[in-house]
Design an enzyme around this catalytic site. Structure first.
Site, PDB file in Angstrom:
ATOM      1  N   SER A  84       4.991 -37.982  39.420  1.00 34.48           N
ATOM      2  CA  SER A  84       6.524 -37.835  40.722  1.00 34.48           C
ATOM      3  C   SER A  84       7.215 -37.630  39.521  1.00 34.48           C
ATOM      4  O   SER A  84       8.440 -36.911  39.936  1.00 34.48           O
ATOM      5  CB  SER A  84       6.973 -39.284  41.653  1.00 34.48           C
ATOM      6  N   TYR A 107       9.106 -40.815  44.413  1.00 34.42           N
ATOM      7  CA  TYR A 107       8.198 -40.778  45.907  1.00 34.42           C
ATOM      8  C   TYR A 107       8.594 -42.478  46.560  1.00 34.42           C
ATOM      9  O   TYR A 107       8.407 -42.575  47.661  1.00 34.42           O
ATOM     10  CB  TYR A 107       7.011 -41.161  44.823  1.00 34.42           C
ATOM     11  N   CYS A 147       0.498 -42.707  38.457  1.00 36.15           N
ATOM     12  CA  CYS A 147       1.398 -42.531  39.602  1.00 36.15           C
ATOM     13  C   CYS A 147       0.926 -43.434  40.465  1.00 36.15           C
ATOM     14  O   CYS A 147      -0.186 -44.063  40.898  1.00 36.15           O
ATOM     15  CB  CYS A 147       2.086 -41.871  39.989  1.00 36.15           C
ATOM     16  N   CYS A 186       4.456 -50.226  38.311  1.00 36.58           N
ATOM     17  CA  CYS A 186       4.829 -48.808  38.009  1.00 36.58           C
ATOM     18  C   CYS A 186       5.021 -48.181  36.785  1.00 36.58           C
ATOM     19  O   CYS A 186       5.353 -48.398  36.052  1.00 36.58           O
ATOM     20  CB  CYS A 186       6.155 -48.588  38.952  1.00 36.58           C
TER      21      CYS A 186
HETATM   22  N1  DGL Z   1       5.652 -43.540  38.563  1.00 33.66           N
HETATM   23  C1  DGL Z   1       5.236 -43.681  39.508  1.00 33.66           C
HETATM   24  C2  DGL Z   1       4.729 -44.832  39.908  1.00 33.66           C
HETATM   25  O1  DGL Z   1       3.674 -45.162  39.274  1.00 33.66           O
HETATM   26  C3  DGL Z   1       6.843 -43.765  41.161  1.00 33.66           C
HETATM   27  C4  DGL Z   1       7.741 -43.135  40.666  1.00 33.66           C
HETATM   28  C5  DGL Z   1       8.464 -42.977  41.884  1.00 33.66           C
HETATM   29  O2  DGL Z   1       8.143 -41.711  42.234  1.00 33.66           O
HETATM   30  O3  DGL Z   1       9.173 -43.356  42.755  1.00 33.66           O
HETATM   31  O4  DGL Z   1       5.086 -45.522  40.860  1.00 33.66           O
END
Ligand code: DGL
Length: 285
Positions: free
Chosen positions: A7, A38, A69, A204
């Site tokens: 994202s 996201y 992600c 995340c």
């Molecule tokens: N980096 C992302 C993940 O691993 C998402 C972070 C986001 O856009 O909220 O969940």
């Protein structure tokens, strides 16, 4: 060429591990800065944004796209793999998309993804595993379900850190990041009710950037599972079985960084991850 999608900037933690592990391969990274974060968006929107991103990377010649992600993987990977991709000409041409939840669950349970019923000795594992993630990743329940399928006696503690990825992305000052990390850890510890946390999944891809803050506040005996390394291990295994996804091996492998947002801002933000030198281009250029 291999595509890596996130994202925003978080997937750079995965990209960094992949370029270190495969210095001979070319990568294209796409950050959807126009829509980051996201984590608090509705599922259907995440699926559509992820589909569009995967298609963009396919068009750029990436035969394999890694969803770097957790939110996109948790919400969209299965839908794209089972419903969207088979209906497209991409499948016939051998394109594929993989997520990062499966390798993480494999590492956490020490069980191959293909094994979906408890096996000895994992079926007797009684560890307590904390998963920290965005609202949408935790709401998907994917980590808890997939871990418990393989290790039914494991206690999975799921902790939403709803503001952390956005705060990392905006480059907020460390005291605020530390407050958000501590808030998440306090929540997980409260759920653990005084019992030990054996392992922590930073679920995340933004969170490895503040892993040192998680380390500072988690109990010293809690092992943090490093998702970028886990993904690199998993991709190494995958590429050894499917070498055609490595793409053309050139003397000078390329690294292209694309953003749907402002390339200057993305390049400035990327310094947090990799120092100077990462230059984003706008997707349409
Ligand atoms: N980096 C992302 C993940 O691993 C998402 C972070 C986001 O856009 O909220 O969940």
């Amino acid at each position: 060429m291999i595509g890596v999608f996130d994202s925003g900037l978080g997937g750079l933690t995965v990209l960094r591990a992949l370029t270190a592990r495969f210095p001979e391969l070319s990568f294209v990274y796409l950050g959807d800065h126009a829509h980051v974060p996201y984590g608090n968006r509705p599922s259907e929107e995440i699926i559509e944004l992820t589909r569009a991103a995967v298609e963009t990377l396919f068009r750029r010649g990436c035969k394999l796209v890694v969803l770097g992600c957790n939110t996109a993987t948790a919400v969209a990977a299965r839908r794209l793999q089972t419903t969207w991709l088979p209906e497209t000409p991409w499948r016939a041409e051998g394109y594929n998309v993989v997520g990062i939840v499966a390798p993480t669950v494999e590492a956490a349970t020490q069980t191959p993804w293909a094994v979906t019923t408890p096996q000895y000795p994992q079926k007797f594992l009684t560890d307590r595993i904390a998963v920290f993630g965005t609202t949408r990743t935790i709401a998907s329940n994917v980590y808890a379900e997939e871990i418990r399928k393989r290790c039914p006696k494991v206690t999975v503690i799921q902790q939403v850190c709803s503001e952390l990825a956005g705060a990392i992305e905006r480059g907020v000052a460390e005291p605020e990041l530390e407050r958000l990390v501590k808030e998440g850890i306090d929540g997980a510890m409260a759920q653990a009710n005084g019992e030990p946390l054996h392992r922590a999944i930073l679920g995340c891809t933004h969170f490895p950037l503040v892993e040192y803050l998680f380390r500072r506040h988690l109990p010293p005996a809690t092992r943090i599972l490093s998702q970028p390394e886990i993904v690199a291990d998993s991709l190494e295994d995958y590429l050894s079985r499917h070498p055609r996804f490595k793409g053309e091996i050139r003397p000078q492998p390329s690294l292209v960084l694309l953003t749907t947002g402002d390339p200057e801002e993305a390049s400035t933000g990327a310094r947090v991850f990799a120092g100077e030198g990462l230059r984003f281009q706008h997707l349409d250029t």
